[in-house]
Design a protein around this motif. Structure first.
Motif, short mmCIF file in Angstrom:
data_model
loop_
_atom_site.label_atom_id
_atom_site.label_comp_id
_atom_site.label_asym_id
_atom_site.label_seq_id
_atom_site.Cartn_x
_atom_site.Cartn_y
_atom_site.Cartn_z
N ILE A 6 22.80 -22.44 50.69
CA ILE A 6 24.41 -22.43 50.75
C ILE A 6 24.64 -21.67 49.63
O ILE A 6 24.50 -21.90 48.64
CB ILE A 6 24.68 -23.79 50.74
CG1 ILE A 6 24.25 -24.56 51.97
CG2 ILE A 6 26.39 -23.68 50.82
CD1 ILE A 6 24.89 -26.15 51.77
N VAL A 7 25.68 -20.76 49.82
CA VAL A 7 26.16 -19.97 48.93
C VAL A 7 27.87 -20.19 48.71
O VAL A 7 28.35 -19.75 49.91
CB VAL A 7 25.79 -18.47 49.20
CG1 VAL A 7 26.48 -17.56 48.13
CG2 VAL A 7 24.47 -18.33 48.64
N ILE A 8 28.28 -20.26 47.80
CA ILE A 8 29.94 -20.36 47.45
C ILE A 8 30.15 -19.01 46.88
O ILE A 8 29.82 -18.93 45.49
CB ILE A 8 30.39 -21.39 47.05
CG1 ILE A 8 30.07 -22.64 48.02
CG2 ILE A 8 31.86 -21.39 46.56
CD1 ILE A 8 30.92 -23.90 47.50
N GLU A 9 30.87 -17.88 47.46
CA GLU A 9 31.32 -16.91 46.43
C GLU A 9 32.37 -16.34 47.30
O GLU A 9 32.51 -16.34 48.50
CB GLU A 9 30.16 -15.59 46.49
CG GLU A 9 30.80 -14.49 45.67
CD GLU A 9 29.23 -13.70 45.44
OE1 GLU A 9 29.11 -12.96 44.30
OE2 GLU A 9 28.35 -13.82 46.29
N ASN B 82 21.26 -22.17 41.56
CA ASN B 82 21.78 -21.26 40.70
C ASN B 82 23.30 -20.65 40.58
O ASN B 82 23.99 -20.82 41.59
CB ASN B 82 21.21 -19.83 41.00
CG ASN B 82 19.48 -19.93 41.01
OD1 ASN B 82 19.20 -19.83 40.02
ND2 ASN B 82 19.22 -19.92 42.18
N TRP B 83 23.91 -20.86 39.20
CA TRP B 83 25.43 -20.62 39.13
C TRP B 83 25.60 -19.45 38.17
O TRP B 83 25.28 -19.52 37.03
CB TRP B 83 26.07 -21.87 38.69
CG TRP B 83 27.47 -21.96 39.17
CD1 TRP B 83 28.34 -20.71 39.34
CD2 TRP B 83 28.37 -22.85 39.79
NE1 TRP B 83 29.64 -21.00 39.82
CE2 TRP B 83 29.49 -22.18 39.77
CE3 TRP B 83 28.19 -24.20 39.73
CZ2 TRP B 83 30.81 -23.28 40.19
CZ3 TRP B 83 29.39 -25.18 40.15
CH2 TRP B 83 30.55 -24.53 40.48
N ASN C 126 31.45 -14.89 40.26
CA ASN C 126 31.38 -16.77 40.32
C ASN C 126 30.45 -17.01 41.77
O ASN C 126 31.29 -16.87 42.82
CB ASN C 126 32.82 -16.91 40.51
CG ASN C 126 32.70 -18.64 40.41
OD1 ASN C 126 31.80 -19.19 40.71
ND2 ASN C 126 33.87 -19.34 40.67
N ARG C 127 29.24 -17.28 41.49
CA ARG C 127 28.53 -17.20 42.80
C ARG C 127 27.60 -18.57 42.64
O ARG C 127 26.86 -18.72 41.52
CB ARG C 127 27.46 -16.28 43.01
CG ARG C 127 26.58 -16.33 43.99
CD ARG C 127 25.77 -15.04 44.31
NE ARG C 127 24.59 -15.19 45.28
CZ ARG C 127 24.58 -14.96 46.55
NH1 ARG C 127 25.68 -14.37 46.87
NH2 ARG C 127 23.51 -15.05 47.33
N PHE C 128 27.50 -19.58 43.23
CA PHE C 128 27.02 -20.84 43.15
C PHE C 128 26.15 -20.83 44.39
O PHE C 128 26.62 -20.96 45.60
CB PHE C 128 28.05 -22.14 43.44
CG PHE C 128 27.29 -23.21 43.19
CD1 PHE C 128 25.93 -23.45 42.52
CD2 PHE C 128 27.82 -24.17 43.41
CE1 PHE C 128 25.25 -24.69 42.40
CE2 PHE C 128 27.32 -25.85 43.15
CZ PHE C 128 26.09 -25.68 42.74
#
Length: 379
Positions: free
Chosen positions: A259-262, A153-154, A248-250
């Motif tokens: 895993i979350v990149i934010e 999910n992006w 902006n959340r991947f």
């Protein structure tokens, strides 16, 4: 090769920045030798700011005929990237092109075929591949640490653009000038990272693009898309240039966690045992696998555009593997083309898409356009 002589074609906003970095010596082993643009104002700025030693050209034929460069950096409007690259290959030049690779995959495929017929280096300016956050994510996924992917999910809606931005150039946000909106201009980096970090390309796409939803433009400025992968995983991609504040959340979910990149952080919710293993052995009714929240340390800095240029030069001089091979530009573009096509047909689209149908419908959009601007053309 002791020093790579580089020419930049298209010295507007982005091309001008590339030329400036090269002129200042920020790329080791490279020298800015020439610039080329059809806009007299851009050429005048180049004369004033890049130094007297830089050769100035107002057409590519003259630049090629001068034999003064070893490599060409392309920073012109999107439609022209493939044709310029093909011409450069024919003149024996290495090529680094700005994103996107082109507007439609049919033209980009021709560019890739031309690259394959040479021994020249071919790169694309996917500068976010140099970001340690996404490099770490790719490492965790491709090493198997996350297990088999179940969902991606992006939400990337922090590409805010005002009406004045779109009005700044005749080519912006038109089918004829740009070939698309947020998917072609802002999101090529995310569409590339979406598949590069996960190692997955969609096999089916259903998208809903809104054209001129938030701004007076004719191309897409708001998109929600759903994709399916060959392993049964699914994904969602949401983007917009009309939201403030944006997000902006991947997020990538796998068999061994999430895993979350934010906010420039990478967080790994890691399962002690895989979900499949837990489900096969657990008999307690309600319950779930033990999970550890891990703030993954990120080392290094994002060298971005300069990092891609340095890698490109190192590849020419020393044979260093390219971080962003130009041939891979077709992958992210295939996804955006599929999103457009799905919306135009109001239906699911299988990948790879029907390239001839996409090209036909794009030409119809251009032909039927009644959108006109009065602003001066500017890159």
């Amino acid at each position: 090769m002791e020093q790579v002589r580089i020419g930049v074609v298209g010295i507007g906003n982005m091309g001008g920045a590339h030329a400036d970095w090269l002129a200042k010596g920020e790329v080791k082993g490279a020298k800015l030798t020439a610039v080329c643009d059809t806009n007299p104002a851009c050429l005048q700025l180049a004369k004033e700011h890049l130094g007297e030693d830089i050769l100035i050209y107002d057409n590519l034929d003259a630049l090629f005929a001068a034999h003064c460069i070893d490599a060409l950096l392309i920073a012109t409007p999107h439609y022209t990237h493939p044709s310029i690259a093909i011409a450069a290959f024919k003149h024996g030049l290495h090529v680094l092109t700005e994103k996107p690779a082109g507007v439609y995959t049919k033209q980009v495929r021709l560019m890739n075929e031309a690259a394959a017929r040479t021994n020249q280096k071919f790169g694309i300016m996917y500068n976010q591949r140099m970001n340690p956050l996404y490099r770490k994510l790719r490492d965790l996924i491709l090493s198997g640490e996350l297990g088999e992917i179940k969902r991606t999910n992006w939400i990337i809606t922090n590409w805010y653009r005002s009406q004045s931005y779109y009005d700044s150039g005749n080519w912006r946000a038109t089918w004829e000038g740009e070939g698309g909106g947020v998917l072609l201009n802002q999101d090529p980096h995310q569409l590339d990272l979406w598949q590069w970090t996960t190692g997955l390309m969609p096999v089916r796409v259903r998208a809903f693009c809104s054209f001129g939803k938030n701004r007076n433009i004719e191309v897409e400025d708001d998109v929600t898309a759903y994709v399916e992968y060959a392993n049964g995983a699914t994904g969602v991609f949401v983007t917009s240039t009309g939201e403030a504040p944006g997000t902006n959340r991947f997020e990538v979910t796998g068999d061994r966690g999430k895993i979350v990149i934010e906010d420039d952080k990478l967080t790994f919710w890691r399962l002690r045992i895989s979900e499949k293993e837990f489900n096969a052995s657990y008999t307690g009714g309600f319950g779930e696998p033990e999970c550890w929240k891990c703030e993954v340390p990120i080392e290094g800095k994002n060298t971005a555009h300069v990092g891609i240029m340095q890698n490109f030069v190192d590849a020419i001089r020393n044979g260093t593997p390219l971080e962003a091979p130009g041939e891979e530009g077709i992958k992210g573009l295939s996804i955006s083309n599929a999103m457009h096509l799905s919306t135009w047909l109001d239906d699911w689209v299988e990948m790879p898409i029907d390239e001839d149908l996409y090209f036909q419908l794009l030409q119809e959009k251009i032909k039927d356009s009644k959108f006109r601007k009065q602003a001066e053309t500017e890159r």
